[in-house]
Design a protein around this motif. Structure first.
Motif, PDB file in Angstrom:
ATOM      1  N   ALA B 173      -1.329   8.603  -6.021  1.00  0.00           N
ATOM      2  CA  ALA B 173      -1.628   9.612  -4.999  1.00  0.00           C
ATOM      3  C   ALA B 173      -2.612   9.068  -3.965  1.00  0.00           C
ATOM      4  N   ALA B 174      -3.671   8.394  -4.441  1.00  0.00           N
ATOM      5  CA  ALA B 174      -4.677   7.861  -3.519  1.00  0.00           C
ATOM      6  C   ALA B 174      -4.070   6.807  -2.593  1.00  0.00           C
ATOM      7  N   ALA B 175      -3.150   6.007  -3.130  1.00  0.00           N
ATOM      8  CA  ALA B 175      -2.482   5.014  -2.287  1.00  0.00           C
ATOM      9  C   ALA B 175      -1.746   5.700  -1.145  1.00  0.00           C
ATOM     10  N   ARG B 176      -1.064   6.814  -1.457  1.00  0.00           N
ATOM     11  CA  ARG B 176      -0.254   7.505  -0.450  1.00  0.00           C
ATOM     12  C   ARG B 176      -1.085   8.209   0.612  1.00  0.00           C
ATOM     13  N   ILE B 177      -2.169   8.861   0.183  1.00  0.00           N
ATOM     14  CA  ILE B 177      -2.866   9.745   1.131  1.00  0.00           C
ATOM     15  C   ILE B 177      -4.182   9.162   1.639  1.00  0.00           C
ATOM     16  N   HIS B 179      -5.002   5.155   1.206  1.00  0.00           N
ATOM     17  CA  HIS B 179      -4.968   3.720   1.498  1.00  0.00           C
ATOM     18  C   HIS B 179      -3.836   3.364   2.463  1.00  0.00           C
ATOM     19  N   LEU B 180      -2.649   3.919   2.246  1.00  0.00           N
ATOM     20  CA  LEU B 180      -1.548   3.699   3.184  1.00  0.00           C
ATOM     21  C   LEU B 180      -1.901   4.176   4.606  1.00  0.00           C
ATOM     22  N   PRO B 181      -2.536   5.352   4.770  1.00  0.00           N
ATOM     23  CA  PRO B 181      -2.938   5.759   6.121  1.00  0.00           C
ATOM     24  C   PRO B 181      -3.789   4.707   6.828  1.00  0.00           C
ATOM     25  N   HIS B 182      -4.643   4.030   6.072  1.00  0.00           N
ATOM     26  CA  HIS B 182      -5.464   2.977   6.688  1.00  0.00           C
ATOM     27  C   HIS B 182      -4.588   1.815   7.150  1.00  0.00           C
ATOM     28  N   LEU B 183      -3.654   1.376   6.322  1.00  0.00           N
ATOM     29  CA  LEU B 183      -2.799   0.247   6.725  1.00  0.00           C
ATOM     30  C   LEU B 183      -1.966   0.598   7.959  1.00  0.00           C
ATOM     31  N   LEU B 184      -1.420   1.815   7.993  1.00  0.00           N
ATOM     32  CA  LEU B 184      -0.598   2.201   9.146  1.00  0.00           C
ATOM     33  C   LEU B 184      -1.450   2.332  10.406  1.00  0.00           C
ATOM     34  N   ALA B 185      -2.664   2.819  10.256  1.00  0.00           N
ATOM     35  CA  ALA B 185      -3.557   2.931  11.410  1.00  0.00           C
ATOM     36  C   ALA B 185      -3.892   1.552  11.977  1.00  0.00           C
ATOM     37  N   ALA B 234       3.307  -0.421  -3.976  1.00  0.00           N
ATOM     38  CA  ALA B 234       4.469   0.440  -4.224  1.00  0.00           C
ATOM     39  C   ALA B 234       4.654   1.433  -3.083  1.00  0.00           C
ATOM     40  N   ALA B 235       3.555   2.041  -2.624  1.00  0.00           N
ATOM     41  CA  ALA B 235       3.648   3.023  -1.537  1.00  0.00           C
ATOM     42  C   ALA B 235       4.066   2.341  -0.234  1.00  0.00           C
ATOM     43  N   LEU B 236       3.546   1.145   0.002  1.00  0.00           N
ATOM     44  CA  LEU B 236       3.892   0.412   1.223  1.00  0.00           C
ATOM     45  C   LEU B 236       5.366   0.024   1.208  1.00  0.00           C
ATOM     46  N   ASP B 237       5.857  -0.426   0.060  1.00  0.00           N
ATOM     47  CA  ASP B 237       7.270  -0.788  -0.041  1.00  0.00           C
ATOM     48  C   ASP B 237       8.173   0.414   0.243  1.00  0.00           C
ATOM     49  N   GLU B 238       7.784   1.552  -0.312  1.00  0.00           N
ATOM     50  CA  GLU B 238       8.556   2.776  -0.094  1.00  0.00           C
ATOM     51  C   GLU B 238       8.585   3.109   1.399  1.00  0.00           C
ATOM     52  N   THR B 239       7.438   2.971   2.052  1.00  0.00           N
ATOM     53  CA  THR B 239       7.354   3.304   3.479  1.00  0.00           C
ATOM     54  C   THR B 239       8.092   2.278   4.334  1.00  0.00           C
ATOM     55  N   LEU B 240       8.067   1.013   3.921  1.00  0.00           N
ATOM     56  CA  LEU B 240       8.833   0.003   4.651  1.00  0.00           C
ATOM     57  C   LEU B 240      10.329   0.311   4.557  1.00  0.00           C
ATOM     58  N   GLU B 241      10.753   0.824   3.408  1.00  0.00           N
ATOM     59  CA  GLU B 241      12.165   1.224   3.278  1.00  0.00           C
ATOM     60  C   GLU B 241      12.507   2.360   4.238  1.00  0.00           C
TER      61      GLU B 241
END
Lengths: 305, 305
Positions: B173-177, B179-185, B234-241
């Motif tokens: 959950a933390a990765a999705r809401i 850590h991933l927001p930071h990478l996309l930003a 895992a979250a990044l891979d899902e979002t890249l898909e």
């Protein structure tokens, strides 16, 4: 004003408020009735509106969504081919191409006021929409200096600042700072919701801000992004490369150093962006288009002509 | 409190304010001197702080960054192996694994207060940091109900609401809401800056909000993201898909319909997320851990025990 939606309607209001003689056309009578009820000069007869423009050499503003541009330009070519012509569509290269197909290029200078709200239609329009907004004015090699000054003058009278840019450069920039943010926000919202209620209940500021524009009406997001498909595709590919490289570094080195350090520098650069004023370039002087484009590329804005 | 940075320092303040007997350890004397000057009970002698905990069966809170966890747990195992133990590190599965390696699992219940600021260190700490924040409390199959109640009780006394979650589910959950927001930003900031001053001068709300957290200090972003590398990958891979599928639809059909419609629905779901209160589950009752986890998965929070 051909089209009395949020932008065209606001422009009719702002131009009238600035003391100009302005009149509007809209296909549906609803917006026309509402505009007339407020005392504005509006009608549903496109040929009549254009004949009046032709008789007075008025500046014609195309303010319809991209899918309707082709038909409107056909009518302009038929009834008012000699008039100065501009538009307020959010994508510039496709409009320029359509204008040239209709042989209306000689007196055309494109425009894009970077202003809007989540609402649409005449009922959402207001004269102050353009105040302090950036209004991109197309600077092509063959731009007519008189038409350029007329279009920039309209933008300035509406309270905007003018950024000169070539159509393709505008579309590339808009893809990066307006359309790509929407795609990433949608993808992030999906990643969060896929985590279920637990993930959404843990979400704080980074997720909230990062997904804000995913709440925009889907038809507006689609219209904007799809009209700029070519430039958006290029920006998206570039970002997918950046993210794939970050993915590799995270997987192989358990590090995010490259993405985070370059991203931080980029955001700081954005935060430090100040608008310098463009002065001393007169439309029509030798090299004026190239000089304006250079100044726009450097982040400059025109505040007066 | 082992560690007197932003979180550990705020926790020492909040626990003291709530009437508890609390003392803190910090490796550097700067934070200790500052805490003492404000009247708090703090020292640089880890063994002494732990011996005192062992003598009173005090709840030990590990409040150091992930890289320092291993050494701190070694000291806990040496000096206070029997004490109830928790932590406030932003990633849970790696901490749980380290705790088990040190054979401290029997009386350990992990925690993660979802609170913070852009600042760090004792000087940034304040007692109200946790008010109305979400504090995840680890719910594993073998969690000790007394320790669980003690950790949840501390969180509640500090003004937080408690979300029960298993370590791996928390990290996903933390990765999705977060850590991933930071990478996309970061990636979006790079896309904008690559467009140069023209792009940055045209940037408006969608770019500003979408890149906000890219302005966070790079070392903080890295520490957070890299500590949760597995779940983030895992979250990044899902979002890249998701983004690759969107890229394909944009290229082949010049459409963004799938991404935009699913993204809009996801954001609306987030906006509609309300916190239901978890009641009637007593730690220690048959099936309590599974019941708490189910309730946390459904978006529930504990407001009292």
């Amino acid at each position: 004003m051909l089209g009395l939606g949020l932008i065209g309607g606001s422009l009719l209001r702002a131009a009238t408020a600035a003391g100009r003689t302005a009149w509007g056309y809209n296909r549906s009578s609803e917006a026309v009735d509402a505009a007339r009820a407020e005392g504005f000069d509006a009608g549903t007869d496109l040929a009549a509106a254009l004949a009046r423009a032709a008789a007075t050499d008025a500046l014609i503003v195309v303010a319809v969504p991209m899918p309707a541009v082709e038909a409107i330009l056909g009518a302009v070519a038929e009834h008012a081919a000699g008039c100065p012509l501009t538009d307020v569509v959010s994508v510039k290269a496709p409009v320029l191409a359509a204008v040239r197909r209709h042989e209306l290029g000689a007196r055309y200078v494109g425009g894009h006021p970077m202003a809007g709200t989540a609402e649409s239609g005449w009922s959402a329009s207001f004269a102050e929409l353009f105040e302090n907004a950036v209004w991109v004015v197309g600077a092509e090699d063959d731009s007519d200096p008189q038409v350029w000054a007329a279009v920039a003058g309209l933008a300035l009278e509406c309270g905007a600042v003018v950024v000169p840019a070539e159509a393709g450069e505008h579309d590339d920039a808009a893809a990066r700072i307006s359309h790509l943010p929407h795609l990433l926000a949608e993808a992030l919202a999906i990643a969060g919701a896929t985590g279920g209620d637990l993930a959404l209940s843990l979400a704080a500021g980074s997720f909230r801000d990062g997904t804000r524009v995913a709440g925009t009406a889907p038809e507006l997001v689609r219209a904007m992004c799809e009209a700029n498909a070519d430039a958006l595709l290029a920006a998206l590919d570039e970002t997918l490369e950046v993210l794939n490289a970050a993915r590799l570094q995270l997987a192989e080195q358990r590090s995010t150093v490259d993405l985070v350090s370059v991203g931080y520098t980029a955001r700081r650069r954005y935060e430090g962006t100040g608008r310098t004023e463009i002065t001393g370039i007169a439309p029509g002087a030798p090299g004026w288009v190239q000089q304006l484009r250079e100044a726009g590329r450097a982040g400059g804005v025109l505040r007066s002509l």
